[in-house]
Design a protein around this motif. Structure first.
Motif, PDB file in Angstrom:
ATOM      1  N   ALA A 177      25.868 -12.610 -13.033  1.00  0.00           N
ATOM      2  CA  ALA A 177      26.612 -11.512 -12.411  1.00  0.00           C
ATOM      3  C   ALA A 177      26.965 -10.412 -13.401  1.00  0.00           C
ATOM      4  O   ALA A 177      26.794  -9.223 -13.111  1.00  0.00           O
ATOM      5  CB  ALA A 177      27.873 -12.062 -11.746  1.00  0.00           C
ATOM      6  N   MET A 178      27.452 -10.772 -14.588  1.00  0.00           N
ATOM      7  CA  MET A 178      27.919  -9.747 -15.522  1.00  0.00           C
ATOM      8  C   MET A 178      26.774  -8.848 -15.978  1.00  0.00           C
ATOM      9  O   MET A 178      26.883  -7.621 -15.971  1.00  0.00           O
ATOM     10  CB  MET A 178      28.608 -10.393 -16.729  1.00  0.00           C
ATOM     11  N   SER A 179      25.660  -9.463 -16.357  1.00  0.00           N
ATOM     12  CA  SER A 179      24.509  -8.672 -16.810  1.00  0.00           C
ATOM     13  C   SER A 179      23.955  -7.823 -15.670  1.00  0.00           C
ATOM     14  O   SER A 179      23.607  -6.645 -15.856  1.00  0.00           O
ATOM     15  CB  SER A 179      23.416  -9.591 -17.350  1.00  0.00           C
ATOM     16  N   LEU A 180      23.868  -8.415 -14.480  1.00  0.00           N
ATOM     17  CA  LEU A 180      23.328  -7.684 -13.342  1.00  0.00           C
ATOM     18  C   LEU A 180      24.236  -6.510 -12.973  1.00  0.00           C
ATOM     19  O   LEU A 180      23.763  -5.397 -12.706  1.00  0.00           O
ATOM     20  CB  LEU A 180      23.161  -8.632 -12.158  1.00  0.00           C
ATOM     21  N   ASN A 181      25.559  -6.723 -12.984  1.00  0.00           N
ATOM     22  CA  ASN A 181      26.488  -5.648 -12.642  1.00  0.00           C
ATOM     23  C   ASN A 181      26.374  -4.487 -13.624  1.00  0.00           C
ATOM     24  O   ASN A 181      26.423  -3.317 -13.240  1.00  0.00           O
ATOM     25  CB  ASN A 181      27.923  -6.175 -12.632  1.00  0.00           C
ATOM     26  N   LEU A 206      25.323  -0.670 -12.626  1.00  0.00           N
ATOM     27  CA  LEU A 206      26.198   0.480 -12.893  1.00  0.00           C
ATOM     28  C   LEU A 206      25.479   1.532 -13.728  1.00  0.00           C
ATOM     29  O   LEU A 206      25.551   2.733 -13.434  1.00  0.00           O
ATOM     30  CB  LEU A 206      27.468   0.006 -13.603  1.00  0.00           C
ATOM     31  N   GLU A 207      24.781   1.090 -14.781  1.00  0.00           N
ATOM     32  CA  GLU A 207      24.053   2.038 -15.629  1.00  0.00           C
ATOM     33  C   GLU A 207      22.986   2.776 -14.817  1.00  0.00           C
ATOM     34  O   GLU A 207      22.775   3.977 -14.998  1.00  0.00           O
ATOM     35  CB  GLU A 207      23.405   1.307 -16.801  1.00  0.00           C
ATOM     36  N   HIS A 208      22.317   2.048 -13.919  1.00  0.00           N
ATOM     37  CA  HIS A 208      21.255   2.664 -13.118  1.00  0.00           C
ATOM     38  C   HIS A 208      21.818   3.694 -12.148  1.00  0.00           C
ATOM     39  O   HIS A 208      21.240   4.780 -11.967  1.00  0.00           O
ATOM     40  CB  HIS A 208      20.514   1.578 -12.342  1.00  0.00           C
ATOM     41  N   MET A 209      22.944   3.394 -11.543  1.00  0.00           N
ATOM     42  CA  MET A 209      23.488   4.292 -10.519  1.00  0.00           C
ATOM     43  C   MET A 209      24.157   5.519 -11.121  1.00  0.00           C
ATOM     44  O   MET A 209      24.125   6.592 -10.537  1.00  0.00           O
ATOM     45  CB  MET A 209      24.485   3.526  -9.642  1.00  0.00           C
ATOM     46  N   ASP A 235       0.809  -1.218   0.000  1.00  0.00           N
ATOM     47  CA  ASP A 235       0.000   0.000   0.000  1.00  0.00           C
ATOM     48  C   ASP A 235       0.842   1.268   0.000  1.00  0.00           C
ATOM     49  O   ASP A 235       0.295   2.367  -0.136  1.00  0.00           O
ATOM     50  CB  ASP A 235      -0.923   0.021   1.232  1.00  0.00           C
ATOM     51  N   ARG A 236       2.157   1.127   0.168  1.00  0.00           N
ATOM     52  CA  ARG A 236       3.030   2.302   0.267  1.00  0.00           C
ATOM     53  C   ARG A 236       3.800   2.566  -1.028  1.00  0.00           C
ATOM     54  O   ARG A 236       4.480   3.594  -1.156  1.00  0.00           O
ATOM     55  CB  ARG A 236       4.051   2.083   1.393  1.00  0.00           C
ATOM     56  N   LEU A 237       3.700   1.664  -1.995  1.00  0.00           N
ATOM     57  CA  LEU A 237       4.558   1.757  -3.178  1.00  0.00           C
ATOM     58  C   LEU A 237       4.364   3.065  -3.939  1.00  0.00           C
ATOM     59  O   LEU A 237       5.335   3.690  -4.388  1.00  0.00           O
ATOM     60  CB  LEU A 237       4.295   0.573  -4.112  1.00  0.00           C
ATOM     61  N   SER A 238       3.126   3.482  -4.120  1.00  0.00           N
ATOM     62  CA  SER A 238       2.858   4.664  -4.942  1.00  0.00           C
ATOM     63  C   SER A 238       3.380   5.946  -4.310  1.00  0.00           C
ATOM     64  O   SER A 238       3.486   6.978  -4.986  1.00  0.00           O
ATOM     65  CB  SER A 238       1.355   4.803  -5.209  1.00  0.00           C
ATOM     66  N   SER A 239       3.747   5.898  -3.025  1.00  0.00           N
ATOM     67  CA  SER A 239       4.237   7.104  -2.357  1.00  0.00           C
ATOM     68  C   SER A 239       5.767   7.153  -2.289  1.00  0.00           C
ATOM     69  O   SER A 239       6.326   8.157  -1.841  1.00  0.00           O
ATOM     70  CB  SER A 239       3.669   7.201  -0.940  1.00  0.00           C
ATOM     71  N   LEU A 240       6.444   6.085  -2.704  1.00  0.00           N
ATOM     72  CA  LEU A 240       7.911   6.065  -2.650  1.00  0.00           C
ATOM     73  C   LEU A 240       8.480   6.760  -3.887  1.00  0.00           C
ATOM     74  O   LEU A 240       8.100   6.440  -5.014  1.00  0.00           O
ATOM     75  CB  LEU A 240       8.431   4.629  -2.577  1.00  0.00           C
ATOM     76  N   SER A 241       9.420   7.683  -3.668  1.00  0.00           N
ATOM     77  CA  SER A 241       9.904   8.517  -4.772  1.00  0.00           C
ATOM     78  C   SER A 241      11.335   8.208  -5.198  1.00  0.00           C
ATOM     79  O   SER A 241      11.842   8.813  -6.149  1.00  0.00           O
ATOM     80  CB  SER A 241       9.811  10.001  -4.372  1.00  0.00           C
ATOM     81  N   THR A 242      12.032   7.292  -4.524  1.00  0.00           N
ATOM     82  CA  THR A 242      13.419   6.989  -4.877  1.00  0.00           C
ATOM     83  C   THR A 242      13.482   6.323  -6.260  1.00  0.00           C
ATOM     84  O   THR A 242      12.689   5.435  -6.571  1.00  0.00           O
ATOM     85  CB  THR A 242      14.046   6.053  -3.825  1.00  0.00           C
ATOM     86  N   ARG A 243      14.429   6.775  -7.069  1.00  0.00           N
ATOM     87  CA  ARG A 243      14.608   6.185  -8.406  1.00  0.00           C
ATOM     88  C   ARG A 243      15.007   4.716  -8.244  1.00  0.00           C
ATOM     89  O   ARG A 243      16.002   4.404  -7.595  1.00  0.00           O
ATOM     90  CB  ARG A 243      15.693   6.970  -9.148  1.00  0.00           C
ATOM     91  N   THR A 244      14.222   3.800  -8.852  1.00  0.00           N
ATOM     92  CA  THR A 244      14.347   2.376  -8.541  1.00  0.00           C
ATOM     93  C   THR A 244      14.483   1.524  -9.800  1.00  0.00           C
ATOM     94  O   THR A 244      13.759   1.717 -10.782  1.00  0.00           O
ATOM     95  CB  THR A 244      13.124   1.893  -7.735  1.00  0.00           C
ATOM     96  N   LEU A 245      15.404   0.583  -9.745  1.00  0.00           N
ATOM     97  CA  LEU A 245      15.535  -0.461 -10.763  1.00  0.00           C
ATOM     98  C   LEU A 245      15.089  -1.779 -10.144  1.00  0.00           C
ATOM     99  O   LEU A 245      15.551  -2.149  -9.066  1.00  0.00           O
ATOM    100  CB  LEU A 245      16.990  -0.564 -11.237  1.00  0.00           C
TER     101      LEU A 245
END
Length: 816
Positions: A804-808, A812-815, A754-764
């Motif tokens: 690991a390689m794809s996730l890393n 990195l691109e997200h951050m 119920d709290r998801l729509s109020s969270l504003s942090t950029r998220t992957l």
């Protein structure tokens, strides 16, 4: 070489061959990235505030935009045997040009015969990287060091000097280098220039003079021209006389037929250019090149986009080039400044790099910023036209390059396409050795990765040419592999397998031998043991290809910006407190901070691939150890997931500054969600790996699914995590049954749906396509977060290990 075919005038022995080049520009970390940028008419100017170079309290005047290169303050001090404390006080322009110079020598094949008879002709115009205030640790930099450092670190014995004629510096340096080569002062010349914005005060200085654009664009030859946008960059060229390049069998980027320099004199105000003076150097360069103005088919202009400078440059061009042309065939002109900004001291070489790419691709790139055109410019009457779109460039490919200094020093260079060599004899076939090395294990791993990417882009390359280039024209470093292959497919497969190797220091292998090293006859084995191999004997025929440059390390050095130093300071572990729920593992780095939050009963060692990857990127890594895990005792009082999140927030508040990124996996993702919910300003970005806002499966189901996946991937887990212990045992955190009994109710009660729509942090959100612990519906529910995107990877609940390689890469691109 009588077999050469010429599309233009025959190069003379005394003309200057460009045999190597390297550079970095805004939006293009390497030269091969610059051409797509130009073809697509890309504008890579960005807001100054986004860079975070200086505190917001430091003004840049009215200028709010500039061109920035990646990692301007980063440097591989260890590669050049420079102590970090010394590197900190070396001008970033000096550091960047040293690395570009090395890349240019690689590109030229210099290390095939590193003779040392090389002159260094550098250019720079701002020496702002210094601190001389009372009460501080003083340091200062000198332009001479920029050239002298290259000569010293690369053991080059020719003339070594740095030129400052302001914006024309790099073409003046090029002219001096060409003159030295013709006079026999050196066999090879290295010409380079760098420009880095080290202080905000530079922008205020230029704004006070009214030089910079208020609109944030270089509108070269456009009606909106209101000044220039400063750009960063570093460019280096390797030059020889044409006769020497022929003798050495070099590949050529282009041939400099003539150049000239001169001054405005006193005909106008100090910073106001003079059309007649510019025309004189153009005419003199044409005479030295022994070509007529009508033979030139393109001019790369200075074109800064200033209301005064553009019309004067057009007047000078019209007097020399326009008068020699028919109305039906106007001269095409353009400037790279519309794309990347004005690289100031490096601007002339940036323009030359663009011309060389146009020659190579037989196309003229579109010019930016000239629509609508400046009504003061009568281009038709001047016999000129602006290259406004990508189009073919029919030969002969002869071009001029203008570069003018604010103090009145003008330079003009005439360059032509290299002669087209006759078809080469086929490259030898058979099985060849491919030696690859790096100064560090990380560098070696990156070289292998870059080589694999290059092979995918060049499927027609010959194995011999790749082996020759790696073995004979690249330096060989401490950490080594050497593979044998006769086909590219085999080479790819072998290199991919090598990525999983533990790279050993060849110096240790050589030191362990009893007595002097004795070649075994196996070149690959000898090479990896640090024994010298005569690669030139193995590969006697010269087949140079343009392989990726050496991947320098990226350690951040900035002695001027105290705020930046504070932001990148490694975190200190907190003092132990009786009330603390968490213990911390901290791996200091000079980059941003990254929190890694682990699943239930999974050891922090499960992040091994992420730790290694982000250490190479110099991240400051922090991993909390939950109560009851990895020797962290259970507290006497009960606790909740929000309690854990609050404890992490307190740690951030007490010990960290700057951007904080967080990646949570499974239970760690649940903790991360609570952290983002309860402390919305604590995190710069959030990544949820195999996470859920409310776990839909029962705890027994999740335990069975997790156990089954661990069993399925046991060999990979053993390979990645297993040392003396089996990987599966190493993966688990050793939580007792009492501890796990406390966590299962926490998992069951976790519910932030119920709290998801109020969270504003950029998220992957990263989900495993075959995850049987977390459903696809749970993943889609997380997509309700305001600023989120979902990425699905092959695999299940163990993505940090199995993908690991794809996730890393996604992380990195997200951050960043």
């Amino acid at each position: 070489m009588s077999s050469l075919k010429h599309a233009g005038p025959l190069p003379r022995d005394s003309d200057i061959a460009i045999v190597g080049i390297a550079g970095e520009f805004p939006g293009a970390s390497h030269l091969d990235e610059l051409w797509p940028l130009l073809c697509n008419a890309s504008l890579v100017i960005s807001p100054i505030a986004q860079q975070g170079r200086w505190p917001a309290s430091q003004s840049t005047g009215y200028c709010q935009h500039a061109g920035f290169i990646d990692n301007a303050h980063c440097f591989d001090a260890g590669f050049f045997s420079i102590a970090p404390v010394q590197a900190l006080h070396i001008d970033p322009q000096e550091r960047r040009l040293l690395q570009s110079a090395y890349h240019a020598l690689e590109n030229s094949g210099y290390f095939l015969d590193a003779h040392g008879d090389v002159g260094v002709y550098a250019a720079a115009m701002y020496a702002h990287y210094q601190r001389l205030d009372e009460g501080t640790t003083p340091f200062s930099t000198s332009f001479a060091q920029i050239a002298n450092r290259i000569s010293h670190r690369l053991d080059l014995h020719g003339p070594s000097l740095c030129v400052d004629t302001m914006c024309s510096s790099s073409l003046v340096a090029l002219h001096l280098a060409a003159t030295a080569l013709r006079n026999g002062e050196c066999r090879t010349a290295l010409v380079g220039a760098a420009n880095v914005h080290t202080t905000s005060g530079k922008f205020r200085l230029l704004c006070d003079g009214g030089y910079l654009s208020r609109s944030g664009r270089c509108h070269s030859f456009g009606a909106q021209a209101d000044g220039y946008v400063p750009g960063e960059g570093s460019v280096a060229l390797v030059l020889k006389t044409f006769a020497q390049a022929q003798k050495d069998g070099d590949k050529l980027w282009g041939v400099i037929r003539g150049s000239a320099i001169g001054s405005d004199g006193g005909a106008s105000a100090f910073t106001v250019p003079v059309a007649e003076a510019q025309a004189r150097v153009m005419q003199k360069a044409l005479e030295r090149a022994a070509v007529g103005a009508e033979q030139i088919s393109y001019v790369e202009c200075h074109g800064t986009g200033t209301p005064v400078g553009d019309p004067i440059e057009i007047e000078g061009l019209a007097g020399v080039y326009g008068a020699a042309r028919k109305a039906a065939s106007p001269l095409s002109i353009g400037t790279v400044k519309g794309n990347i900004g004005h690289l100031e001291a490096a601007a002339g070489l940036a323009g030359l790099a663009k011309v060389l790419l146009q020659i190579r691709h037989r196309q003229l790139a579109p010019n930016l910023g000239a629509i609508p055109a400046n009504p003061k410019l009568d281009l038709k009457a001047a016999g000129l036209r602006i290259s406004s779109h990508l189009r073919d460039w029919p030969g002969p490919h002869l071009a001029g390059i203008n570069s003018f200094g604010a103090g009145g020093t003008n330079a003009h260079v005439i360059v032509q396409a290299p002669p087209v060599p006759a078809p080469c004899t086929p490259a030898p076939t058979g099985e060849f050795f491919f030696p690859v090395s790096g100064h560090t294990p990380e560098a070696l791993r990156q070289r292998i990765e870059h080589l694999l990417q290059w092979l995918d882009r060049h499927p027609d390359a010959t194995p011999y040419s790749i082996a020759f280039t790696l073995a004979c024209t690249r330096e060989h470093h401490r950490y080594r592999i050497c593979v044998a292959a006769s086909q590219l497919d085999t080479l790819r497969t072998t290199l991919r397998l090598a990525l999983d190797s533990a790279f050993e220091d060849s110096r240790k292998a050589a030191a362990s031998l009893p007595g002097p090293p004795v070649p075994s006859g196996n070149s690959a084995m000898d090479y990896q043991r640090g024994i010298s191999v005569d690669w030139n004997a193995l590969y006697p025929q010269k087949y140079l290809v343009e392989l990726p440059p050496y991947p320098f390390g990226r350690q951040h050095f900035d002695a001027l910006n105290a705020e930046s130093a504070k932001l990148t300071a490694p975190a200190e572990p907190p003092s132990p407190k009786a009330s603390s729920l968490l213990q911390w593992t901290c791996i200091p780095g000079t980059g941003p901070s990254l929190l890694l939050l682990t699943p239930t009963n999974v050891s922090i060692r499960a992040w091994r691939a992420q730790i290694a990857f982000f250490q190479r990127q110099h991240f400051n890594l922090l991993i909390p150890i939950y109560p009851g895990h990895d020797d962290n005792q259970l507290p006497p009082a009960p606790f909740t997931l929000p309690d854990v999140a609050d404890e992490i927030a307190r740690y951030i508040d007490q010990h960290l500054t700057g951007p904080i990124h967080c990646a949570g996996w499974s239970l760690g993702a649940a903790v991360a969600l609570h952290l983002a919910d309860r402390h919305p300003h604590a995190l710069h970005s959030l990544t949820l790996i195999c996470g859920s806002a409310r776990f839909s499966y029962s705890i027994p189901h999740m335990l069975r699914a997790f156990s089954k996946e661990v069993h399925h991937w046991r060999e990979l887990i053993d390979l990645q995590l297993g040392n003396d212990l089996q990987g599966k045992c190493t993966l688990l955190a050793g939580a007792s049954s009492q501890a796990l009994a406390l966590y299962y109710p926490l998992l069951r009660s976790h519910d932030l749906s119920d709290r998801l729509s109020s969270l504003s942090t950029r998220t992957l959100i990263i989900h495993g396509a075959a995850d049987t612990c977390i459903s696809e519906q749970e993943c889609r529910q997380l997509g309700r977060l305001l600023h989120s995107r979902i990425a699905v990877l092959p695999g299940g609940h163990l993505l940090p290990i199995t993908a690991a390689m794809s996730l890393n890469t996604l992380l990195l691109e997200h951050m960043l």
